[in-house]
Design an enzyme around this catalytic site. Sequence first.
Site, PDB file in Angstrom:
ATOM      1  N   ASP A 214      19.773  45.428 -23.462  1.00  0.00           N
ATOM      2  CA  ASP A 214      20.065  44.134 -22.861  1.00  0.00           C
ATOM      3  C   ASP A 214      18.795  43.536 -22.256  1.00  0.00           C
ATOM      4  O   ASP A 214      18.020  44.249 -21.604  1.00  0.00           O
ATOM      5  CB  ASP A 214      21.124  44.326 -21.771  1.00  0.00           C
ATOM      6  CG  ASP A 214      21.530  43.038 -21.107  1.00  0.00           C
ATOM      7  OD1 ASP A 214      22.137  42.197 -21.785  1.00  0.00           O
ATOM      8  OD2 ASP A 214      21.242  42.872 -19.905  1.00  0.00           O
TER       9      ASP A 214
ATOM     10  N   GLU B 273      17.642  42.473 -27.171  1.00  0.00           N
ATOM     11  CA  GLU B 273      17.481  41.036 -26.981  1.00  0.00           C
ATOM     12  C   GLU B 273      16.020  40.723 -26.615  1.00  0.00           C
ATOM     13  O   GLU B 273      15.568  41.126 -25.547  1.00  0.00           O
ATOM     14  CB  GLU B 273      18.375  40.540 -25.847  1.00  0.00           C
ATOM     15  CG  GLU B 273      19.858  40.660 -26.115  1.00  0.00           C
ATOM     16  CD  GLU B 273      20.684  40.163 -24.947  1.00  0.00           C
ATOM     17  OE1 GLU B 273      21.565  39.318 -25.152  1.00  0.00           O
ATOM     18  OE2 GLU B 273      20.449  40.619 -23.803  1.00  0.00           O
TER      19      GLU B 273
END
Length: 799
Positions: free
Chosen positions: A347, A377
């Site tokens: 994340d 990400e």
Amino acid sequence: MNSNYINAVSLTELYTGKDLGLQYGTLSSVFKVWAPSAFSVAVVVYETGGAESAAGPAGTVEDHGHVNLMRRNDNGVWQAEVAGDLKGKYYMYRAVYADGSMEEAADPYARAVSANGVRTAIVDLRDTDPEHWEQDVSPSLPHPADAVIYELHVRDFSAHQSSGMRYKGKFKAFTETGLRDAAGNMIGIDHLAELGITHVHLMPVFDYQTVDELNRPEAERPEAYYTDYNWGYDPQHYNVPEGSYSTDASDPGLRIREFKEMVQALHSQGIAVIMDVVYNHTYAVEKGPFEPLAPDYFYRRDYTGRLSNGSGVGNELATERPMVRKYIKDSLAYWATEYHIDGFRFDLMGLMDSVTMREITEELRLEVNPELLLYGEPWTGGDSPLATKTLKGVQRGKGYAVFNDNFRSAIKGDSDGWGRGFITGEHGREGAIASGIMGAIHDFTESPVETVNYVTAHDNLNLWDKLLAVQGLRQQARFPVMENGRLKDGGSVEAAVAAADPYVGVDPEHVLDNEIVRRSLLASGIILASQGIPFLNAGDELLRSKYGDHNSYRSSDAINAIRWSGKQVFQPVFRYYKGLIELRRAHPAFRLHGRQEIERSLQFLRCEGGVVSYMLKDHAGGDSWQHIVVIFNANTQPVIQDLTGVSGSWNVVVDHSGAGTEVLRRVEGQQVELEGLSMMVLYDRSSEPGPRAKVIEVHYERPDGQYQGWNLWVWGTGIQDGQNDFRQMEDGRAVARIEVLPDTQSIGYLLRLNDWEEKDGEGDRFIDCSSDDELIRVLVRDRESSEDGTVGDSLQLTS
């Protein structure tokens, strides 16, 4: 606390051992914690978990604990050995600082905790192993391009009544097999296997903060536990499974066992498990897992000394600091070994420094599992002072992948609004679509497996709801207006959902004729037919709706739960997804491994006017089909595609009516027509099996046994030149595998440390691969092993 403590940490206070936390034994247990700025530290052993009262904090129950003083080592680690079998008890660390302040906190390396993570629990991990756990084997992933990822929230999977599952919202729901709906369709874990995906990406399943694991009525909950539902991006204990997904959160060992049962069940179906991990921030700081015992070390600060907020939620971990980096690597290795996890999604990976990501990739694959799938990400949630962010492009040649938001936006437009993309009617996006189809190798990747291709994920509107928004049908669908998990104007969410009609205008007898259905299939079809790693959001194959809630992280099951009744209603959609996945997995032309291979094998035929078409030619990737043509038509009207000069006889396996590997119809001539808002895949009927790539297996030997950071730089492969990492250890040597074209006579290589920090030997070296063997094994020794001090030519080993 000393706010400038970070400046005082010396190299002698850094610890490299892999035994922080609790080492349990039946005769005694050893506790180790890194707290270099503490004046004294004790481990306090308790009889209870400290979570029995409604207030929740430790010490509220009459259990004062037994205090055991710890001894400080030179490297900032405090250690104590406590005699006796402590299984079933709990412990905390109590640190006293030079200013007289005292902190009591759970172990940052906790592997088990009481309900709501109040105290660290002492368990024998072997007691948590399910039957036959030692025989559990991860599904094989020969190459990252072979993966088809399915993102899923544990609770969403089973919470709805239509699931028919006994263990709704729990890890154990994944162990329920043989479930069928009234029409006999497979649901639950059997559905996942039938769909054909290779990896389930589980949204956070580590212990997170905001859901009350004791499931108390809302009026009785502590303020910190404000919801019944959360996505889980609010970390509390990184190395412990989330208790709300257990059938009894008050039993510290049960959540561990049930998590393992879930992994075991997915593995038994041939499905690997990816964990969504959040090492960029914690839910709390002062009461979080790090600050009480290592004040002012674990968190990044801006130039004013304030906590930096690149996460958007108040703090960010300083991953570039050695002990933070060590913690993350230790945590990942623990999940991969103890729980048999097969991959990790990071994340807000932009907030993790590039050195940490490089070391994670190298060490986990070399020391734990060479087939681990790693991606994240490549962005942040706000400004950060970190200079070495892991953004798009940083991953080039580093062995992990990033989400391709360029491709996502080109396909659908913006994420939450009316903005259009290729499949929603905006021309001019064809070039960006073509870039994504090629695995972004001319954009930000070195090879196609560095991009994760997706159209929607858990964030923002899901695919169906986005398409309704673009078509201006939100009001007609009677979507409720949600805000922070509740109706903006008050009232019952359940009643509002029941009154909604997300499938307005869809004729159940002619599902594939509906315009919005066709746009959704075109979007996912582009993803599944492109080079790179495809990623699907759970329920898209059932036309899942979340009733227009674009940020459902704390909304109820009424919004988030997967409605399994959709499988029968939208059976043609499910079969279409299943067919596309089957086609991809059956034909390597859709799973090319390298830049050079794509540039040689993929030829665009058309890229304008709402049409993108291309050919995978000459048995691409060793495919049995000689020429494959793929066409995407984003126009509402039919189009004609010219096939002149290739073949006059084609088999159609995908069109507006269905998808798969079986021939739907035959096309004769130099043109083919496809309907509006549809895709087509057809192949040359004169096909025969193509030649397979050869593999060179390089065994690298260093007398010092230090392989961290070393990699091969190769050229002349015809498939993927550039950095090639060592992936596993064998007989004390590091092993890398290099794919080459079948007719390759030799390839060149250099041995280098990281990005040319050092070379092992001078001058170019070459490997003879002119033999007909499909596997060629060679031994390469470092320069200190050679008589003249240089790297010798490769020595061929027995194939």
